[in-house]
Design an enzyme around this catalytic site. Sequence first.
Site, short mmCIF file in Angstrom:
data_model
loop_
_atom_site.label_atom_id
_atom_site.label_comp_id
_atom_site.label_asym_id
_atom_site.label_seq_id
_atom_site.Cartn_x
_atom_site.Cartn_y
_atom_site.Cartn_z
N ILE A 199 0.92 -1.23 0.00
CA ILE A 199 -0.18 -0.01 0.00
C ILE A 199 0.68 1.09 0.03
O ILE A 199 0.52 2.12 -0.68
CB ILE A 199 -1.14 0.03 1.43
CG1 ILE A 199 -2.19 -1.02 0.96
CG2 ILE A 199 -1.51 1.31 1.40
CD1 ILE A 199 -2.80 -1.39 2.12
N LYS A 210 2.15 2.05 -3.60
CA LYS A 210 0.86 2.47 -4.24
C LYS A 210 0.77 3.85 -3.85
O LYS A 210 0.52 5.23 -4.65
CB LYS A 210 -0.44 1.59 -4.05
CG LYS A 210 -0.26 0.41 -4.38
CD LYS A 210 -1.29 -0.64 -4.21
CE LYS A 210 -1.10 -2.16 -4.77
NZ LYS A 210 -2.01 -3.06 -4.15
N GLN A 261 -7.29 -4.10 -0.82
CA GLN A 261 -6.18 -4.95 -0.82
C GLN A 261 -6.40 -6.17 -0.11
O GLN A 261 -7.18 -6.44 0.88
CB GLN A 261 -5.49 -4.14 0.45
CG GLN A 261 -3.59 -4.63 0.64
CD GLN A 261 -3.06 -4.58 -0.91
OE1 GLN A 261 -3.22 -3.35 -1.38
NE2 GLN A 261 -2.35 -5.46 -1.07
N ASP A 272 -8.62 -2.67 -10.21
CA ASP A 272 -8.07 -4.04 -10.02
C ASP A 272 -8.47 -5.07 -10.93
O ASP A 272 -7.75 -5.97 -11.22
CB ASP A 272 -8.05 -4.46 -8.41
CG ASP A 272 -6.88 -4.51 -7.93
OD1 ASP A 272 -5.79 -3.98 -8.43
OD2 ASP A 272 -6.87 -4.46 -6.59
N SER A 294 -46.69 30.95 -16.55
CA SER A 294 -46.16 29.52 -16.08
C SER A 294 -46.17 28.81 -17.54
O SER A 294 -45.23 27.90 -17.84
CB SER A 294 -46.98 29.12 -15.19
OG SER A 294 -46.87 29.76 -13.93
#
Length: 921
Positions: A39, A42, A86, A111, A373
Amino acid sequence: QVRDRLKQQVVEMAEKFPGFRPGLAILQVGNRDDSNLYINMKLKAAAEIGISANHIKLPNTATEADVLKCIASLNADPAVHGFIVQLPLDSNKPINTEKITNAVAPEKDVDGLSSINAGKLSRGDLGDCFIPCTPKGCMELIRQTGVQVAGKRAVVIGRSKIVGAPMHDLLLWNNATVTTCHSKTSTLAEEVGRADILVVAAGRAEMVKGEWIKPGAIVIDCGINHVPDSTKASGKRVVGDVAYSSAKEKASFITPVPGGVGPMTVAMLMQSTVESAQRFLEKFQPGKWTIQYNQLTLQMPVPSDIEISKSCMPKPIEQVAKEVGLFPHEVELYGQTKAKVQLSALKRLQNQPDGKYVVVTGITPTPLGEGKSTTTVGLVQALGAHLHQNVFACVRQPSQGPTFGIKGGAAGGGYCQVVPMEEFNLHLTGDIHAITAANNLVAAAIDARIFHELTQSDQALYNRLVPSVNGVRKFSDIQIRRLQKLGINKTDPMALTNEEINAFVRLDIDPGTITWQRVLDTNDRFLRKITIGQSVTEKGFSRTAQFDITVSSEIMAVLALADGLDDMKKRFGRMVVASSKKGQPVTADDLGVTGALAVLMKDAVKPNLMQTLEGTPVFVHAGPFANIAHGNSSVLADKIALKLVGKDGFVVTEAGFGADIGMEKFFNIKCRYSGLRPHVVVLVATVRALKMHGGGPAVTAGVPLPKEYTEENLQLVAKGCSNLNKQIQNARMFGVPVVVAVNAFKTDTKAELALVVQHAKEAGAFDAVECTHWAEGGKGALALARAVQRASQAPSNFKFLYNVELPVVDKIRLIAQQVYGARDIELLPEAQEKVALYTKQGFGNLPICMAKTHLSLSHDPEQKGAPTGFVLPIRDIRASVGAGFLYPLVGTMSTMPGLPTRPCFYDIDLDSVSGEVNGLF
């Protein structure tokens, strides 16, 4: 090379979309040393490239439900573009890894481990999926050799979901002939010997021998293994799955271990994150809409409004939100057809350019209304469904009182409606109910404070206002503000002198100066004047009071003018409810209710998202009165819409009553506070109203029109165009081009309509067009839409009518003379007193919000056309300090309508079987 390229791409994204950074989230369960190492690698790579990386760490006691909850939150976070879990999951609770990896949103699964991404890779959809990072890195390394993969024989050793299986698919779809080997392959050496490309991910140290390898082969070694080595301090060394020293003698290219595939895996994770961010920007690029419009099935004669509304199948509101570029977490659903939009959307879009800003107003109307309107909705349907422009309508929420009274609904009409109309006209999302509760809390606080001050000593009041809790006395934040206002710079309740306590606890409200009334969202004439405090428990304290309709509450005006939660709170705190006996203003902050009001209004501040019959988006938000308030929908809705449509899109909003009232306040009050600048004014005119201004008989609601209105009469129309001319001049006075929309009724003749168009152009309108949108929907407003497009490109030199620094009387006079055509103004004694009072209290620099009849340019509703030379009488002046304006009262008017002899509720019913609303609105 990969990292350098990604770093440059991130810089380019930030230049194109200021403040944007790709976001990567890494979810870890537990605290494994190897996971921590990976980690950190990364996170370091992400920081180097410019990716915003977030490490979320759950304890090893986390359950599967805990992990899934965290994943759901990250899936919904638009700042997260890449998201990995992870592995392995280091938890002492049972967790299904497959379930966890599949819970990650496929579009964020960088991933590439979810079944959806694996399935797309298996099918060869390489451009529409994420590939696991190790195989993707291996493929990049193979490409770097310059060797063509197509036609080569490739062997993959290993069949794991993370490396082996996706590597096989990747090589196959790059046109290699692929063989996958595994632990059961009996002829492994022979298979390896035939490979031009060899990828090994078996997890066994040096299992592939150098002599097996085909000379000149490319060898990619994905293995990480530890073997004993007494020469190393740790007693072991790292090797791959290939016997490197012998294999490198045979291979043309070979990856070392460590330092080969590992760094490429991290680099590919970064690349996938950047790719995901690019896809996100492409998909959610502000102003880039892919919208599905609804086809109308027009009928003649045109059915009732409720029948048309019920015949339409609205799109699910979450689809509308997605089409206009809102994120799921920015939308709070209230059923299938309405939603609230979080104010965070405005913050996200703050650097985006605004679209074109169009305000719809009208000539001085008949009591029946002239279709502002309807024209607003018709125009947005034409721009959107027919001309394919990004367009938003921003309209007011109607009061429930008039809905059940004489007016009926306000959702537009015919084939130009906001739908479902019954939802629009009734409770919507409860904003008006929240305003009722907040307003009446202030009213209750006023009378309660007077009562308690009359019946208690200073010390008794102080002990109750600042009580001892567990032996500790402490001022609340709002009490600190009151002390500071009084010039008492103390924070210890025990440190105040008797004189300071007296000043703190006694607001000393003069009951005769109370301007804050209770409200109700129902027309009830018998509440216009009431006596309160008649119970014996109030100890003789009673006074005359009244109820107003909820939409006249200053809280509604604050909601409409606030540009965020903080601004709304500050405006609430500044609201003046009365004066003290010394003539000092008493505010909601003095009463201590500001925070409570903000809590009651925390959801009401979010604009409501709906849609038109043809599927164009609509914000319905706030509905302040157009006489004692400014009569426009919210600043927040306009600001969000202007960002969503993009620089080439349009936001069309409506100003209440005629141009002399709603449009003037839109410019001088709403635009002054919002900072927004309009591009086009659409001025709605009808032959019916012009005939009235030309001297036609009175038009009365519920009574058939006299023949002058149903037969051609060019003379009446021409004479009545004096009002049209004056309202065109009023709009042009502010420097904005004017397009006149002639709203055609079935009784109008072609000659009459052509005459109005001619007069409008001669009076200085940029263009004037006939409109048939009530009967034809957006198609009937196409000419108007094209004219608005052209006008939005014309030069606009917007300016305010007056400087707020001018004296109060001068500002009133400017409006009366320039907008209404008056010769002068006359302030009656009560108004003169208020000018002196508000100037003394520091409110003299506020804008002016004239409370005047909407049925005439003058103060007399019987004076039609464009009267001049009259003196405008100012009966009284009141202050909405929180909203931010003074409102002079011209003539008499009621802020609590009454029910007519035959209210609209006679025609409204509920089908007890289907639960559907029937009847007319």
